[in-house]
Design an enzyme around this catalytic site. Structure first.
Site, PDB file in Angstrom:
ATOM      1  N   TYR A 193      -2.077   0.506  10.077  1.00  0.00           N
ATOM      2  CA  TYR A 193      -2.283  -0.214   8.824  1.00  0.00           C
ATOM      3  C   TYR A 193      -0.992  -0.195   8.004  1.00  0.00           C
ATOM      4  CZ  TYR A 193      -3.695  -0.987   4.002  1.00  0.00           C
ATOM      5  OH  TYR A 193      -3.759  -1.444   2.719  1.00  0.00           O
ATOM      6  N   THR A 221       0.813  -1.223   0.000  1.00  0.00           N
ATOM      7  CA  THR A 221       0.000   0.000   0.000  1.00  0.00           C
ATOM      8  C   THR A 221       0.841   1.265   0.000  1.00  0.00           C
ATOM      9  OG1 THR A 221      -1.493   1.289   1.390  1.00  0.00           O
ATOM     10  CG2 THR A 221      -0.091  -0.254   2.524  1.00  0.00           C
TER      11      THR A 221
HETATM   12  N1  UFG Z   1     -12.710  10.524   3.012  1.00  0.00           N
HETATM   13  C1  UFG Z   1     -13.632  11.486   3.358  1.00  0.00           C
HETATM   14  N2  UFG Z   1     -14.857  11.077   3.802  1.00  0.00           N
HETATM   15  C2  UFG Z   1     -15.212   9.760   3.890  1.00  0.00           C
HETATM   16  C3  UFG Z   1     -14.259   8.773   3.517  1.00  0.00           C
HETATM   17  C4  UFG Z   1     -13.015   9.198   3.085  1.00  0.00           C
HETATM   18  O1  UFG Z   1     -13.349  12.687   3.304  1.00  0.00           O
HETATM   19  O2  UFG Z   1     -16.338   9.456   4.320  1.00  0.00           O
HETATM   20  C5  UFG Z   1     -11.387  10.950   2.524  1.00  0.00           C
HETATM   21  C6  UFG Z   1     -10.242  10.406   3.370  1.00  0.00           C
HETATM   22  O3  UFG Z   1      -9.948  11.292   4.431  1.00  0.00           O
HETATM   23  C7  UFG Z   1      -9.113  10.316   2.340  1.00  0.00           C
HETATM   24  C8  UFG Z   1      -9.840  10.039   1.019  1.00  0.00           C
HETATM   25  O4  UFG Z   1     -11.207  10.406   1.242  1.00  0.00           O
HETATM   26  O5  UFG Z   1      -8.475  11.540   2.225  1.00  0.00           O
HETATM   27  C9  UFG Z   1      -9.805   8.586   0.634  1.00  0.00           C
HETATM   28  O6  UFG Z   1     -10.231   7.822   1.741  1.00  0.00           O
HETATM   29  P1  UFG Z   1     -10.609   6.273   1.620  1.00  0.00           P
HETATM   30  O7  UFG Z   1     -11.109   5.859   2.978  1.00  0.00           O
HETATM   31  O8  UFG Z   1     -11.467   6.063   0.454  1.00  0.00           O
HETATM   32  O9  UFG Z   1      -9.212   5.590   1.302  1.00  0.00           O
HETATM   33  P2  UFG Z   1      -7.799   5.730   2.070  1.00  0.00           P
HETATM   34  O10 UFG Z   1      -6.972   6.709   1.302  1.00  0.00           O
HETATM   35  O11 UFG Z   1      -7.973   5.994   3.512  1.00  0.00           O
HETATM   36  O12 UFG Z   1      -7.228   4.265   1.974  1.00  0.00           O
HETATM   37  C10 UFG Z   1      -7.239   3.540   0.768  1.00  0.00           C
HETATM   38  C11 UFG Z   1      -7.293   2.051   1.109  1.00  0.00           C
HETATM   39  C12 UFG Z   1      -6.024   1.633   1.749  1.00  0.00           C
HETATM   40  C13 UFG Z   1      -4.842   2.064   0.911  1.00  0.00           C
HETATM   41  C14 UFG Z   1      -4.880   3.541   0.660  1.00  0.00           C
HETATM   42  C15 UFG Z   1      -3.713   3.956  -0.194  1.00  0.00           C
HETATM   43  O13 UFG Z   1      -8.391   1.751   1.961  1.00  0.00           O
HETATM   44  O14 UFG Z   1      -6.044   0.239   1.892  1.00  0.00           O
HETATM   45  O15 UFG Z   1      -6.102   3.865   0.021  1.00  0.00           O
HETATM   46  O16 UFG Z   1      -3.672   5.347  -0.387  1.00  0.00           O
HETATM   47  F1  UFG Z   1      -3.704   1.776   1.528  1.00  0.00           F
END
Ligand code: UFG
Length: 338
Positions: A144, A119
């Site tokens: 994570y 990741t």
């Molecule tokens: N976000 C919001 N509101 C929400 C959900 C997410 O603003 O309700 C934002 C988060 O703060 C983040 C972006 O949207 O900035 C993306 O969030 P996600 O939860 O969709 O994904 P993440 O970036 O947290 O994580 C994902 C995968 C991980 C991986 C990562 C790599 O879940 O397994 O991308 O960048 F490692």
């Protein structure tokens, strides 16, 4: 014609099921090993399903031997950055003990090649604003990312000590759905931005919260590099088929090399759905770095790979098409999950 079999842990999940489809298309039979805690049996369509815990070393070894697999793709694990801040114990247990069990089982079943789901979270908070390359500092800021980096290190050490060959694929943000509409993203509970934004736009059932608009980015919201899941899936098949793996272990970024902010995502979802999702700006989510964008040059060169979905809107359109194709009632099984 079948060109061998591969064990796919977590093959009933979102990226795993898309990869099984890509393997089958390449003539390789995927043998799925999944506990169905997040995956769905309905998404296992291209080979057998063995139900088991990824920390169960003996069951893994038995599955590898009885199906005579020539390689392993290891997806099974916990994936939510936010939840890892509250339950680090679960992340260390599943993600680190899972890798240890897979490695030990591979040794006893004499399986020599591993493709590992890693990741972008292994990089932590990038020092600058430029795209991340594999030689950048690895300094996770959430359990994570820590647990995935520990997995990479364990695998790299096994390559040196036991002659294993492995590729760690560092995904940026997996997104979109199978362009043929067979599979898609559906976690329970859903925490990922794109499916939540689609839900908010199409059903209005739950308004979206933007986690922070005070980041040092152009519009203040977090920037991520969204990569289509079918492009990720193809990269796994190519990594599996690499002739040589330099010094036994290589890590590669998989992203489009382009940043998209949370507010950009909301706009694109609004365009695809025909109406914008309602949202409110809330506080930052713990563990979120402001910007994560890949430099995918190494994967492009080594795997002779390039994302077919270069345009972000096209990625979102596949996710919306898939969501629209599903009837939504409690009895409808989900085609795919984490
Ligand atoms: N976000 C919001 N509101 C929400 C959900 C997410 O603003 O309700 C934002 C988060 O703060 C983040 C972006 O949207 O900035 C993306 O969030 P996600 O939860 O969709 O994904 P993440 O970036 O947290 O994580 C994902 C995968 C991980 C991986 C990562 C790599 O879940 O397994 O991308 O960048 F490692």
């Amino acid at each position: 014609m079948t060109r061998g079999r591969v064990l796919v842990t977590g093959g009933a999940g979102y990226i795993g099921s898309h990869t099984c489809k890509a393997l089958a298309r390449a003539g390789i039979e995927p043998v799925v090993y999944d506990d169905l805690s997040n995956g769905h049996a309905e998404a296992v369509r291209w080979g057998p399903l063995i139900q088991g815990d990824v920390r169960d070393r003996d069951r893994l070894a038995g599955a590898m031997s009885s199906h005579a697999v020539s390689g392993v793709i290891h997806f099974a694990g916990l994936i939510e950055v936010g939840r890892s801040m509250h339950r680090p114990d679960l992340y260390w247990d599943h993600n680190v003990n899972g890798v240890a069990a897979v490695l030990s089982a591979m040794r006893s079943a004499d399986v020599g090649r591993l493709i590992f789901s890693s990741t972008a979270a292994v990089y932590g908070t990038p020092a600058g604003l430029s795209a991340l390359s594999e030689t950048d500092v690895l300094n996770p800021i959430n359990p994570y990312g820590d647990s995935k980096l520990a997995g990479e290190k364990m695998i790299a050490a096994s390559c040196v000590a036991f002659g294993l060959e492995a590729v760690a694929l560092r995904y940026f943000n997996a997104s979109g759905a199978d362009p043929e509409g067979e599979l898609g993203e559906a976690h329970d509970p859903e925490t990922h931005l794109i499916p939540l934004a689609i839900e908010a736009a199409l059903t209005g059932s739950r308004p979206l919260t933007v986690f922070g608009q005070d980041f040092p980015t152009t519009d203040g919201s977090c920037v991520r590099d969204y990569i289509h899941v079918a492009d990720l899936a193809r990269a796994h098949v190519l990594a599996l088929g690499l002739d040589t793996i330099s010094r036994g272990f290589e890590a590669m970024n998989l992203g489009r090399g382009r940043g998209t902010s949370v507010l950009d995502v909301i706009e694109a979802v609004g365009r695809a759905c025909g109406r914008p999702p309602a949202y409110a700006v809330g506080p930052r989510r713990a563990g979120d770095p402001p910007i994560l964008v890949a430099d995918p040059a190494r994967a492009m060169k080594r795997l002779n790979w390039a994302p077919e979905f270069a345009d972000f809107q096209a990625i979102v359109d596949t996710a919306v098409a898939w969501r629209r194709s599903r009837r939504f009632d409690a009895s409808t099984p989900l085609p795919a999950a984490a």
